[in-house]
Design an enzyme around this catalytic site. Structure first.
Site, PDB file in Angstrom:
ATOM      1  N   GLU A   1      33.787 -50.922  72.621  1.00 44.03           N
ATOM      2  CA  GLU A   1      32.849 -49.838  72.780  1.00 44.03           C
ATOM      3  C   GLU A   1      32.681 -49.534  74.270  1.00 44.03           C
ATOM      4  O   GLU A   1      32.371 -50.424  75.057  1.00 44.03           O
ATOM      5  CB  GLU A   1      31.521 -50.289  72.155  1.00 44.03           C
ATOM      6  CG  GLU A   1      30.363 -49.401  72.402  1.00 44.03           C
ATOM      7  CD  GLU A   1      29.060 -50.141  72.101  1.00 44.03           C
ATOM      8  OE1 GLU A   1      29.072 -51.384  71.943  1.00 44.03           O
ATOM      9  OE2 GLU A   1      28.027 -49.475  72.049  1.00 44.03           O
TER      10      GLU A   1
ATOM     11  N   ASP B   1      23.649 -55.013  70.493  1.00 43.10           N
ATOM     12  CA  ASP B   1      22.437 -54.198  70.459  1.00 43.10           C
ATOM     13  C   ASP B   1      22.562 -53.117  69.388  1.00 43.10           C
ATOM     14  O   ASP B   1      23.519 -53.116  68.605  1.00 43.10           O
ATOM     15  CB  ASP B   1      22.162 -53.584  71.840  1.00 43.10           C
ATOM     16  CG  ASP B   1      23.290 -52.645  72.260  1.00 43.10           C
ATOM     17  OD1 ASP B   1      24.212 -52.405  71.456  1.00 43.10           O
ATOM     18  OD2 ASP B   1      23.245 -52.141  73.395  1.00 43.10           O
TER      19      ASP B   1
ATOM     20  N   ASP C   1      23.218 -49.903  69.552  1.00 40.38           N
ATOM     21  CA  ASP C   1      24.391 -49.043  69.624  1.00 40.38           C
ATOM     22  C   ASP C   1      25.646 -49.785  69.168  1.00 40.38           C
ATOM     23  O   ASP C   1      26.510 -49.210  68.510  1.00 40.38           O
ATOM     24  CB  ASP C   1      24.582 -48.493  71.043  1.00 40.38           C
ATOM     25  CG  ASP C   1      23.479 -47.502  71.403  1.00 40.38           C
ATOM     26  OD1 ASP C   1      22.981 -46.827  70.476  1.00 40.38           O
ATOM     27  OD2 ASP C   1      23.101 -47.434  72.581  1.00 40.38           O
TER      28      ASP C   1
END
Ligand code: 28F
Length: 638
Positions: free
Chosen positions: A428, A503, A505
């Site tokens: 990510e 987290d 996201d």
């Protein structure tokens, strides 16, 4: 010479050997000693209550997580029988708790109709794997209690008072010598109990967490049973038929319960259960349901002129587009097959379920022509879309944009072509992607950074997904096609690793990718190619000592008790991007140190369910939901 311990008769020796076997190889009885196995202990006990409910004698179950991770489960059933067996001189209750496989579940005429769990081995296993167990029974006008330590009876069943009520209460402390963790996850337990309540109409189950200062409690009880289950799954969706269509019928001694409701979504969401066990891999009951559905709708569509003579039949997938359904059957001697033993094998069940669906559903459509029309309009448009998708796929295939020869620009590929040894990290964000590229082993590790807004897989038909610019690089990198064309033997990497922050996201992107793999590359998950990387949460440093990385809060606590505390510094990592390439390699990518979690079908299905529930248009509730449920896609098995 052998010594004889005269305190034990032959029976007890067998008992002790039985429970010793459970302690030696706990995985054989509860699957694993990870948090999953730990939760399994609770399910075993609650299953016994549910059996008592299915027998018609119990409608109230209370589960508590007490301080110190003691579990307490109480039901209002008849109470386990307390009478003493004339030969063994042991009470029925003690037998249930000390003899492997004891209990009414396995036949006899105790009122139990179906045998339960996959590892349906019950109370004695829980007892064997607990530091201590305390059982309190109310029946025959009295209160009776017995106690155990690691499976051994320490206090025989004794009458400790009077009571005019009946029921069974069990408290136990899972053995920390056996389990990796004894810290229960409230949310996981609550989800399972909600599911159990849906599956047993009218059964009340509560769960209370008393470990923290502010206790949590949820209560589940659904008069609508599976109908309520489907309404729950479809809460945020636009419905095509209301209320859900409901089928309840016993055919050849097999009780069948089905609820189904169409939505404007493009995906099918069918959950199936056998004896309250989620059959993730489906099986004969699911097959029977699908066949019945396809037959009923095609017959109806023909006879009412929705399909003309020249038209081809609707395909099963057209008829299931947008369908949410839950199927529950009770089978006396279920045969479980498949990799995870969650696929029903009894072939007789196919025809049984099919006939129930055909009977009830065709009558329903005759009586509700408006509902029938709305559903068929949707099925017919799905069949047109399927044709369009096929054309789009062929076009895409011709342009060869999904072929191995064309790799996505952002991919930093590895040099080896040996798929078995190669892994691709889907990372990510660009900064973490940069660190991963520098830190990796270039021979075997490829890096594919992802960024940008996530595609709503729920709201797109397949043709859109093939061309989505966020998913396309993933499809290209894996190189084995997608959907019906997916060929797992062509994958370019044996391990597909999702590496995202711990987290919200990160949870978001994990959910997206798992849902995508679950729906469009299912064999990738089924055959164990999908993994979650686990970056550390903390670094503990001290002068003159090698840095210690901690992956959980418990590990941090443990570490802090082990290093004295002067001049120790703790760094909390907020994201992968905070780690330099060497640290990322050392902690998360180096096969020598890293922790990988293999994604199971169960995990993927959970992610998919979450995704299904998420699909409201408002952003805030979605975010909240992810926050609450992030653990499904985060701490899968830690
Ligand atoms: C908190 C956990 O375990 N509840 C249970 C019963 C009730 C009976 C039973 C259980 C009979 C012959 C073993 C009572 N009366 N809660 C529970 N409630 N087990 S476990 O029977 C066990 C078998 O051998 C019960 C009449 N028949 C059955």
């Amino acid at each position: 010479m052998e010594k004889y311990n005269h305190a034990y008769g032959a029976n007890q020796i067998q008992v002790l050997e039985g429970l010793e076997a459970v302690r030696k190889r706990p995985g054989m009885y509860i699957g694993s000693v990870s948090i999953r196995g730990l939760h399994h202990l609770v399910y075993e006990i609650v299953d016994n209550c549910v059996d008592e409910a299915l027998a018609g004698y119990c409608n109230h179950i209370e589960v508590k997580i007490e301080p110190g991770n003691v579990i307490s489960v109480e039901d209002n059933g008849r109470g386990i029988p307390v009478d003493i067996h004339p030969k063994t001189h042991i009470s029925a209750a003690e037998t249930v708790y000390t003899v492997l496989h004891a209990g009414g579940k396995f036949g006899g005429d105790s009122g139990y109709k179906v045998s339960g769990g996959l590892h349906g081995v019950g109370a004695s296993v829980v007892n064997a794997l607990s530091e201590w167990t305390e059982v309190t029974i109310q029946r025959d006008g009295g209160i009776f209690q017995m106690k155990f330590e690691r499976g051994k009876t320490t206090e025989k069943l004794t009458r400790i008072g009077d009571s005019d009520k009946t029921g069974t209460k069990v408290r136990f402390l899972a053995d920390s010598e056996i389990f990796e963790t004894t810290n229960y996850d409230y949310q996981t337990l609550a989800e399972r109990f909600r599911e159990m309540a849906f599956l047993t109409k009218g059964l009340y189950i509560s769960i209370e967490d008393l470990r923290e200062e502010t206790p949590k409690k949820e209560e589940f009880c659904y008069e609508g049973g599976l109908k309520s289950f489907v309404e729950f799954l479809n809460e945020k969706k636009e419905k095509i038929n209301e209320p859900p269509i409901y089928i309840e019928k016993t055919v050849q001694d097999v009780p069948i319960e089905i609820a189904m409701q169409y939505t404007t979504s493009y995906n099918e969401n069918i959950l199936s259960f056998v004896n309250n066990i989620n059959t993730i891999e489906g099986g004969t009951h699911l097959e029977g349901f699908k066949r019945g559905l396809t037959k009923v709708f095609n017959d109806y569509a023909r006879s009412k002129g929705f399909l003309k003579e020249k038209d081809a039949n609707l395909q099963g997938e057209d008829i299931r587009e947008g369908l949410t359904a839950v199927i529950s059957v009770k089978v006396r001697e279920p045969q479980f097959e498949g990799q995870t033993k969650t696929k029903l094998g009894n072939s007789i069940v196919t025809g049984i379920v099919q006939s129930a669906v055909v009977d009830v559903l065709s009558a329903f459509l005759e009586e509700n022509p408006n509902v029938a029309k709305n559903i068929l309009d949707k099925c017919i448009s799905a069949s047109h879309a399927r044709e369009a998708a096929r054309k789009a796929r062929e076009l895409v295939r011709k342009k060869s944009s999904l072929e191995v020869s064309k790799l996505p620009g952002k991919l930093a590929d590895c040099s080896s072509k040996d798929a078995d040894k190669c892994e691709v990290y889907i990372v990510e964000g660009d900064s973490a992607g940069g660190s991963a590229k520098q830190g990796r082993n270039r021979k075997y590790q490829a890096i594919l950074p992802l960024w940008g807004k996530m595609l709503n897989v729920e709201k797109s038909r397949a043709d859109k997904i093939y061309n989505n610019d966020k998913l396309k690089p993933v499809i290209q990198a894996i190189g084995a096609g997608i959907g019906a064309d997916f060929d797992v033997t062509k994958i370019r990497y044996g391990k597909v690793v999702i590496m995202a922050d711990a987290d919200v996201d990160g949870a978001h992107i994990r959910t997206l990718l798992l849902t995508f793999f679950f729906r469009y590359m299912r064999p990738l998950i089924e055959q164990g190619h999908v993994f979650l990387a686990q970056p550390p949460l903390y670094k503990v440093s001290k002068k003159g000592m090698k840095d210690i990385y901690c992956y959980t809060d418990e590990q941090l606590d443990q570490t802090m008790t082990e290093v004295g505390r002067d001049n120790v510094s703790i760094q909390r990592y907020k994201g992968l991007g905070e780690m330099n390439p060497e640290q990322l390699w050392e902690t998360t990518m180096d096969p020598k140190n890293r922790i990988f979690v293999k994604v199971t079908m169960d995990d993927a299905q959970k992610a998919d369910e979450i995704f299904n529930i998420l699909m409201g248009d408002e952003v805030e509730p979605r975010r909240e939901f992810i926050e609450q449920n992030a653990k499904y896609v985060k701490n899968l098995d830690v």
